[in-house]
Design a protein around this motif. Structure first.
Motif, mmCIF file in Angstrom:
data_model
loop_
_atom_site.group_PDB
_atom_site.id
_atom_site.type_symbol
_atom_site.label_atom_id
_atom_site.label_comp_id
_atom_site.label_asym_id
_atom_site.label_seq_id
_atom_site.Cartn_x
_atom_site.Cartn_y
_atom_site.Cartn_z
ATOM 1 N N LEU A 71 2.660 -4.575 -12.505
ATOM 2 C CA LEU A 71 1.415 -4.000 -13.012
ATOM 3 C C LEU A 71 1.021 -2.740 -12.242
ATOM 4 N N ILE A 72 1.241 -2.728 -10.934
ATOM 5 C CA ILE A 72 0.924 -1.516 -10.172
ATOM 6 C C ILE A 72 1.864 -0.384 -10.567
ATOM 7 N N ALA A 73 3.151 -0.703 -10.689
ATOM 8 C CA ALA A 73 4.129 0.319 -11.065
ATOM 9 C C ALA A 73 3.869 0.841 -12.480
ATOM 10 N N GLY A 74 3.193 0.046 -13.305
ATOM 11 C CA GLY A 74 2.878 0.466 -14.670
ATOM 12 C C GLY A 74 1.588 1.222 -14.815
ATOM 13 N N ALA A 75 0.876 1.449 -13.723
ATOM 14 C CA ALA A 75 -0.416 2.126 -13.783
ATOM 15 C C ALA A 75 -0.250 3.605 -14.120
ATOM 16 N N ASP A 76 -1.213 4.137 -14.873
ATOM 17 C CA ASP A 76 -1.219 5.584 -15.101
ATOM 18 C C ASP A 76 -2.189 6.299 -14.155
ATOM 19 N N LEU A 77 -2.986 5.517 -13.403
ATOM 20 C CA LEU A 77 -3.879 6.066 -12.381
ATOM 21 C C LEU A 77 -3.949 5.086 -11.217
ATOM 22 N N ILE A 78 -3.647 5.552 -10.027
ATOM 23 C CA ILE A 78 -3.773 4.735 -8.815
ATOM 24 C C ILE A 78 -4.792 5.415 -7.912
ATOM 25 N N VAL A 79 -5.832 4.677 -7.521
ATOM 26 C CA VAL A 79 -6.839 5.198 -6.614
ATOM 27 C C VAL A 79 -6.766 4.407 -5.314
ATOM 28 N N GLY A 80 -6.468 5.093 -4.230
ATOM 29 C CA GLY A 80 -6.451 4.461 -2.915
ATOM 30 C C GLY A 80 -7.806 4.634 -2.252
ATOM 31 N N TRP A 81 -8.457 3.529 -1.963
ATOM 32 C CA TRP A 81 -9.786 3.541 -1.357
ATOM 33 C C TRP A 81 -9.656 3.196 0.127
ATOM 34 N N GLY A 82 -9.851 4.166 1.013
ATOM 35 C CA GLY A 82 -9.703 3.912 2.440
ATOM 36 C C GLY A 82 -8.351 3.346 2.778
ATOM 37 N N CYS A 83 -7.357 3.784 2.047
ATOM 38 C CA CYS A 83 -6.000 3.224 2.129
ATOM 39 C C CYS A 83 -5.019 4.368 2.332
ATOM 40 N N ALA A 84 -4.101 4.209 3.270
ATOM 41 C CA ALA A 84 -3.184 5.294 3.606
ATOM 42 C C ALA A 84 -2.130 5.553 2.531
ATOM 43 N N LEU A 85 -1.954 4.602 1.600
ATOM 44 C CA LEU A 85 -0.915 4.731 0.572
ATOM 45 C C LEU A 85 0.438 5.036 1.218
ATOM 46 N N ASN A 86 0.714 4.326 2.318
ATOM 47 C CA ASN A 86 1.940 4.595 3.072
ATOM 48 C C ASN A 86 3.138 3.878 2.469
ATOM 49 N N MET A 87 4.264 3.944 3.180
ATOM 50 C CA MET A 87 5.499 3.380 2.628
ATOM 51 C C MET A 87 5.417 1.878 2.465
ATOM 52 N N TRP A 88 4.603 1.211 3.308
ATOM 53 C CA TRP A 88 4.493 -0.236 3.195
ATOM 54 C C TRP A 88 3.702 -0.622 1.948
ATOM 55 N N THR A 89 2.569 0.025 1.744
ATOM 56 C CA THR A 89 1.675 -0.335 0.649
ATOM 57 C C THR A 89 2.227 0.090 -0.703
ATOM 58 N N MET A 90 2.996 1.159 -0.720
ATOM 59 C CA MET A 90 3.544 1.680 -1.980
ATOM 60 C C MET A 90 5.048 1.438 -2.123
ATOM 61 N N ARG A 91 5.617 0.596 -1.262
ATOM 62 C CA ARG A 91 7.063 0.310 -1.312
ATOM 63 C C ARG A 91 7.882 1.594 -1.362
ATOM 64 N N HIS A 92 7.616 2.462 -0.411
ATOM 65 C CA HIS A 92 8.334 3.734 -0.325
ATOM 66 C C HIS A 92 8.204 4.554 -1.611
ATOM 67 N N GLY A 93 7.090 4.376 -2.312
ATOM 68 C CA GLY A 93 6.821 5.138 -3.534
ATOM 69 C C GLY A 93 7.260 4.461 -4.808
ATOM 70 N N SER A 94 7.972 3.341 -4.698
ATOM 71 C CA SER A 94 8.487 2.700 -5.916
ATOM 72 C C SER A 94 7.390 2.055 -6.761
ATOM 73 N N LEU A 95 6.208 1.859 -6.193
ATOM 74 C CA LEU A 95 5.106 1.297 -6.976
ATOM 75 C C LEU A 95 4.287 2.373 -7.679
ATOM 76 N N ILE A 96 4.681 3.621 -7.545
ATOM 77 C CA ILE A 96 3.980 4.711 -8.228
ATOM 78 C C ILE A 96 4.853 5.182 -9.382
ATOM 79 N N GLY A 97 4.394 4.967 -10.592
ATOM 80 C CA GLY A 97 5.159 5.353 -11.769
ATOM 81 C C GLY A 97 5.296 6.864 -11.890
ATOM 82 N N ALA A 98 6.289 7.276 -12.658
ATOM 83 C CA ALA A 98 6.579 8.704 -12.795
ATOM 84 C C ALA A 98 5.412 9.465 -13.407
ATOM 85 N N ASP A 99 4.626 8.807 -14.273
ATOM 86 C CA ASP A 99 3.518 9.495 -14.939
ATOM 87 C C ASP A 99 2.167 9.156 -14.324
ATOM 88 N N ALA A 100 2.160 8.521 -13.155
ATOM 89 C CA ALA A 100 0.904 8.078 -12.555
ATOM 90 C C ALA A 100 0.205 9.226 -11.826
#
Length: 552
Positions: A262-291
């Protein structure tokens, strides 16, 4: 506060000043250098825990500060006392924990002292702020400056007290100034309008909250309800959205398959007080190409620090979420919300709900089975503190917590051996809950001295040792055929017997049936800690381990 105190020394003045400013607890190992200032804290009403090692004391203080409304103090002897605490101080500094390290220092003229080191440089080398008490005349101002930096800037501050200054007579009268009220950072109107526009366009929004948003849960959840966003957290903010039907739990390496989907399928990801680092985003794999990626933070340097973002909003998370909800004047959007998805999340949104092939043997229990059963047995009102190691995903993913004050994850430095001390600080910050320490055998044996502290304090703690007789992360990471693992594997240790020697109750668990002893302990009276020496079967490398070692 103003006061007069004939015969007061600077050491006593510093302790009294910190107590007046408001510290919740002090931890330390007392030597000659910090004896007077520690007793001054105690005399001023600050509770004190004598740890068995300065490293444990620093981690206890770090853990307490993370889950309490008040900061903690760790007090150390000069030189070697401070160096013993450095790993815990480094963890706190990297985590931006508001913490005061109150350490003695050698006198200025004692250039040949065995204890002499460059304490300021040492503090700065691990990311802490170096401060010191310079004189009797400046002692209050120096202490207030250190406290204010720690609390208002969320920094770990090492405040050095030279022995010759400690012994000086305090001024006959002194005053602790009132600090101005905390002012929250409101977002820029243009940035806020851009955020609202993105929220109104999104069809599949996901909010990921980190440590910087732990005081903004209701506001973020309300905005998610209005915009149809799913909510998740980084590991350190685990529990923030517990009970929300559209909560996905932890984002990152610990995510279950549905959460990752579901996270990888998002078209908008908002990080709130979150570093969006490699751990939280699985090295970017949880961010879809069109997100589209948005980050909200109170520090400009944090925006886009770990990955490219499409919009950065400089502002307090609580204020920004509340303002966005007001600014979104159109009708509420369904977004990702639907009855069907709510049911899918309820049925498959946690690892506890995911089927697995049981790897238990006649002599060892599958760590997933162990964790799932413990989640059902242990009281719901709990805190879970997790050490580092191959096992760490199991308690993090399977042991649920009631809210954001139920989970403590001292992992910024990725040091093993901090988990037991973390659990002690957590237990004292949240005394109405059952504290659970989740440990590997390597980390537990590294920090075992603090088991005596647990017993001495009478904490009703459950210590779960995932015992594979190895440093499991190294065994599974260095897995090429023919690799020599003799340096990271060990003979089986009867950890339960060791724990009994410290005065704890203990049980060895090799099967589900052995967990009946845990049920008996839970039933009462819980007047001694319980250690579970869980002989766990090999998982071949935990599911999150491949993610953790990518790029290393």
């Amino acid at each position: 506060m103003s006061s007069t105190a004939a015969g007061f020394t600077v050491a006593q003045l510093v302790g009294a000043t910190l107590a007046e400013l408001g510290v919740g607890h002090a931890f330390g190992v007392v030597g000659s250098g910090n004896f007077a200032v520690t007793n001054a804290l105690i005399a001023a009403g600050v509770p004190f825990v004598a740890a068995r090692h300065e490293g444990g004391a620093a981690t206890m203080a770090d853990a307490y500060s993370r889950l309490s409304a008040l900061p903690a103090v760790v007090t150390t002897h000069q030189g070697c006392g401070l160096t013993n605490a450095v790993t815990g101080i480094g963890e706190a500094a990297k985590s931006r924990t508001p913490l005061i390290v109150l350490t003695a220092d050698t006198a200025g003229a004692a250039v040949r002292s065995n204890f002499r080191i460059d304490q300021d440089a040492l503090a700065r080398s691990v990311g802490a702020v170096a401060e010191r008490v310079h004189s009797a005349a400046s002692a209050v101002a120096d202490t207030v400056r250190a406290y204010r930096t720690a609390v208002r800037e969320r920094r770990t501050v090492v405040l050095s007290l030279p022995l010759d200054v400690q012994e000086q007579a305090a001024p006959q009268s002194w005053a602790v100034p009132l600090l101005p009220p905390i002012q929250r950072v409101h977002p820029d109107a243009g940035a806020l309008a851009s955020l609202v526009a993105l929220l109104e366009q999104a069809q599949r929004p996901v909010f990921v909250a980190g440590r910087g948003a732990r005081d903004a849960g209701p506001q973020i959840a309300a905005l998610a309800e209005r915009t149809g966003a799913l909510v998740a957290t980084s590991a350190v903010a685990n529990g923030l959205f517990e009970g929300n039907p559209f909560s996905l739990g932890i984002s990152g390496g610990f995510s279950c398959p549905l959460t990752a989907e579901l996270i990888a399928g998002a078209d908008l990801i908002v990080g709130w007080g979150c570093a969006l680092n490699m751990w939280t985003m699985r090295h970017g794999s949880l961010i879809g190409a069109d997100a589209t990626v948005v980050q909200v933070d109170v520090e400009d340097a944090a925006l886009g620090a770990n990955r490219p973002i499409d919009l950065g909003v400089l502002g307090d998370c609580r204020e920004t979420a509340a303002a966005a909800a007001v600014a979104a004047v159109g009708p509420a959007r369904a977004g990702y919300h639907s009855d069907e998805l709510r049911e899918r999340i309820a049925a498959h949104g946690r690892w506890n709900d995911v089927a697995f092939d049981d790897l238990s043997t006649e002599t060892a229990i599958d760590p997933r089975l162990l964790s799932r059963e413990l989640d059902a047995i242990l009281p719901r009102e709990r805190t879970v503190s997790v050490d580092s190691g191959n096992f760490m995903g199991y308690p993090s993913a399977y042991l649920r917590v009631p809210d954001e004050f139920g989970f403590n994850f001292t992992q910024a430095f990725q040091s093993i051996g901090l988990g037991l001390a973390t659990a002690i600080g957590t237990a004292l910050a949240q005394p109405d809950r059952i504290p659970v320490a989740a440990l590997g055998d390597g980390g537990f044996l590294m920090g075992i001295s603090e088991l005596e502290t647990v017993v001495r304090l009478g904490l009703p703690m459950v210590l779960v040792v995932y015992n594979d007789s190895a440093y499991g992360a190294e065994v599974h990471h260095f897995d090429a055929p023919g690799t020599d693992h003799s340096a990271v594997t060990f003979p089986d240790t009867d950890i339960a017997a060791v724990a009994r020697g410290y005065g704890a109750e203990a049980v060895t668990v090799r099967s589900v049936a052995d967990l009946d002893a845990v049920r008996t302990w839970v039933a009462g009276p819980r007047n001694r800690p319980l250690l579970i020496d869980a002989k766990v079967s090999s998982d071949g490398g935990a599911w999150w381990l491949a993610e953790a070692f990518k790029g290393h």
